[in-house]
Scaffold this motif. Structure first.
Motif, short mmCIF file in Angstrom:
data_model
loop_
_atom_site.label_atom_id
_atom_site.label_comp_id
_atom_site.label_asym_id
_atom_site.label_seq_id
_atom_site.Cartn_x
_atom_site.Cartn_y
_atom_site.Cartn_z
N SER A 199 1.06 -1.49 -0.07
CA SER A 199 -0.05 -0.05 0.08
C SER A 199 0.95 1.17 0.00
N GLY A 200 2.30 1.29 0.27
CA GLY A 200 2.96 2.15 0.22
C GLY A 200 2.92 3.10 1.61
N LEU A 201 2.63 2.43 2.48
CA LEU A 201 2.34 3.19 3.63
C LEU A 201 3.46 2.83 4.98
N GLU A 202 3.99 3.90 5.80
CA GLU A 202 5.13 3.86 6.59
C GLU A 202 4.53 4.53 7.80
N GLY A 203 4.94 3.86 8.99
CA GLY A 203 4.40 4.67 10.05
C GLY A 203 5.55 4.63 11.09
N VAL A 204 5.85 5.64 11.86
CA VAL A 204 6.78 5.70 12.92
C VAL A 204 6.43 6.24 14.15
N LEU A 205 6.33 5.47 15.53
CA LEU A 205 6.20 6.24 16.72
C LEU A 205 7.20 6.15 17.37
N ARG A 206 7.69 7.47 18.22
CA ARG A 206 8.73 7.59 18.65
C ARG A 206 8.44 8.23 20.27
N ASP A 242 8.56 12.86 25.70
CA ASP A 242 8.08 13.38 24.64
C ASP A 242 7.55 12.23 23.54
N LEU A 243 6.69 12.62 22.56
CA LEU A 243 6.00 11.69 21.95
C LEU A 243 5.83 12.07 20.69
N GLU A 244 6.24 11.46 19.52
CA GLU A 244 6.05 11.82 18.18
C GLU A 244 5.54 10.74 17.15
N VAL A 245 4.68 11.15 16.14
CA VAL A 245 4.18 10.12 15.32
C VAL A 245 4.39 10.53 13.97
N GLN A 246 4.76 9.90 12.99
CA GLN A 246 4.78 10.25 11.40
C GLN A 246 4.38 9.19 10.79
N VAL A 247 3.40 9.65 9.70
CA VAL A 247 2.86 8.61 8.71
C VAL A 247 3.29 9.09 7.54
N ARG A 252 5.43 7.31 -5.15
CA ARG A 252 6.36 6.82 -6.26
C ARG A 252 7.82 6.70 -5.31
N GLN A 253 8.74 6.03 -6.02
CA GLN A 253 9.97 5.90 -5.31
C GLN A 253 10.48 7.21 -5.02
N TRP A 254 10.43 8.35 -5.90
CA TRP A 254 10.86 9.76 -5.54
C TRP A 254 9.94 10.38 -5.05
N LEU A 255 8.61 10.22 -4.64
CA LEU A 255 7.91 11.08 -4.10
C LEU A 255 7.11 10.58 -2.79
N ARG A 256 7.27 11.19 -1.72
CA ARG A 256 6.58 10.67 -0.50
C ARG A 256 5.66 12.08 0.08
N VAL A 257 4.64 11.76 0.60
CA VAL A 257 3.66 12.70 1.26
C VAL A 257 3.44 12.16 2.80
N PHE A 258 3.76 13.04 3.58
CA PHE A 258 3.95 12.69 5.17
C PHE A 258 3.04 13.82 6.14
N VAL A 280 0.89 19.62 14.40
CA VAL A 280 0.95 18.80 13.34
C VAL A 280 1.08 19.61 12.09
N MET A 281 1.97 18.79 11.18
CA MET A 281 2.22 19.59 10.00
C MET A 281 2.49 18.25 8.99
N GLY A 282 2.29 18.83 7.61
CA GLY A 282 2.60 17.96 6.64
C GLY A 282 3.32 18.34 5.59
N GLY A 283 3.78 17.47 4.54
CA GLY A 283 4.43 17.82 3.44
C GLY A 283 4.75 16.98 2.61
N VAL A 284 5.62 17.39 1.45
CA VAL A 284 5.90 16.42 0.56
C VAL A 284 7.40 16.47 0.22
N MET A 285 7.98 15.30 0.21
CA MET A 285 9.43 15.14 -0.10
C MET A 285 9.63 14.36 -1.43
N VAL A 286 10.41 15.21 -2.12
CA VAL A 286 10.85 14.74 -3.42
C VAL A 286 12.45 14.47 -3.66
N GLU A 287 12.63 13.03 -4.11
CA GLU A 287 14.26 12.66 -4.23
C GLU A 287 14.55 12.64 -5.63
N TYR A 288 15.37 13.19 -6.10
CA TYR A 288 16.02 13.07 -7.59
C TYR A 288 17.46 12.93 -7.64
#
Length: 288
Positions: A199-206, A242-247, A252-258, A280-288
């Motif tokens: 599904s392309g989903l990744e989650g991290v709880l710190r 301290d508690l942090e969560v990121q989904v 795509r391999q070069w495009l991530r939304v978090f 809470v914040m969101g963003g887009v990561m582009v790798e090239y």
């Protein structure tokens, strides 16, 4: 300059890595920093590492001259143009064990670092409701830090990992015969990582817990206070969690939304732990 020597052996794998670094600073002089590291694998599932080295750190531009104010959170950081360069010597020993369970490892390390003119953050004045907390940088003439760290990684299932860790720290101002300012003696951390590639989903709880930290608000005598001439009290900043969560969605391999949620328990205080509130914040990561 760094090199690696690997003696031939059919049973025990050994790697020796000597090196030296030379710092030339027009303001703080010349400082050689030799280093020696050794890695031994006596068994396929066991690795032992040891190292010794000297260090040199001149103060940065911000530590020397910057005056930074954050009225929204409530603190001020002032540079100190009288700072001296920091010199250190350290030894470290670490052991890593790869357990017979796939994806499970245990590691531990112990270290000792002696420091001369340690550059440390200090509370410049006692906090009060009308003025923000004020911090500055001080040289601690003689200090040491030593401690142990234990960590583990466990693979619970495909794509699911749990990381656990503990650090015990003894940090001391030898000149004043007291604990170093702003350092927690204990830290416990954990992380849960989940990846479901179809599904392309990744989650991290710190999650991280820090024990209380001592501060010594001074009468503003600068380096004289470090040498023992200032008047000061002892204040202890409370422990915090301290508690942090990121989904993350890997489109795509070069495009991530978090989407990231930070400081979810709204920990911190205006006096000695000024931090942004829950957010809470969101963003887009582009790798090239």
């Amino acid at each position: 300059v760094n090199d690696e020597w690997v003696p031939a052996s059919d049973t025990v794998k050994v790697a020796v890595s000597p090196g030296i670094r030379l710092d030339v600073d027009t303001q703080f002089g010349v400082a050689p920093s030799p280093r020696l590291a050794i890695k031994i694998d006596p068994l396929p599932q066991l690795t032992v590492r040891g190292s010794w080295g000297l260090g040199f750190r001149p103060p940065s531009f911000s530590e020397l001259y910057l005056r930074f104010s954050n009225p929204g959170i409530g603190y001020i950081v002032r540079g100190n143009a009288g700072l001296k360069a920091e010199h250190s010597g350290s030894v470290n020993l670490a052991v890593e064990v790869r357990l017979p369970i796939d994806g499970w490892t245990l590691s531990s390390s112990a270290w000792h670092t002696s420091l001369v003119n340690l550059i440390n953050v200090s509370a410049n004045s006692a906090p009060n409701p009308d003025d923000p907390a004020t911090f500055t940088y001080e040289n601690v003439a003689n200090a040491y830090t030593q401690g142990i760290e234990v960590s583990s990684r466990m693979r619970l299932s495909k794509g699911v990992y749990v990381d656990l860790g503990y650090m015990g720290l003894d940090a001391r101002d030898v000149t004043r015969n007291r604990p170093l300012e702003g350092r927690s003696n204990h830290r416990v951390n954990g992380q849960l990582t989940m990846r479901y590639r179809p599904s392309g989903l990744e989650g991290v709880l710190r999650a991280t817990w820090h024990s209380e930290r001592p501060y010594y608000p001074s009468s503003g005598l600068g380096f004289a206070n470090v040498l023992g001439f200032g008047r000061e009290g002892v204040l202890r900043a409370p422990a915090y969690f301290d508690l942090e969560v990121q989904v993350t969605y890997v489109w795509r391999q070069w495009l991530r939304v978090f989407v990231n949620g930070s400081n979810l328990l709204n920990s911190g205080d205006q006096n000695f732990n000024p931090r942004p509130p829950r957010g809470v914040m969101g963003g887009v990561m582009v790798e090239y």
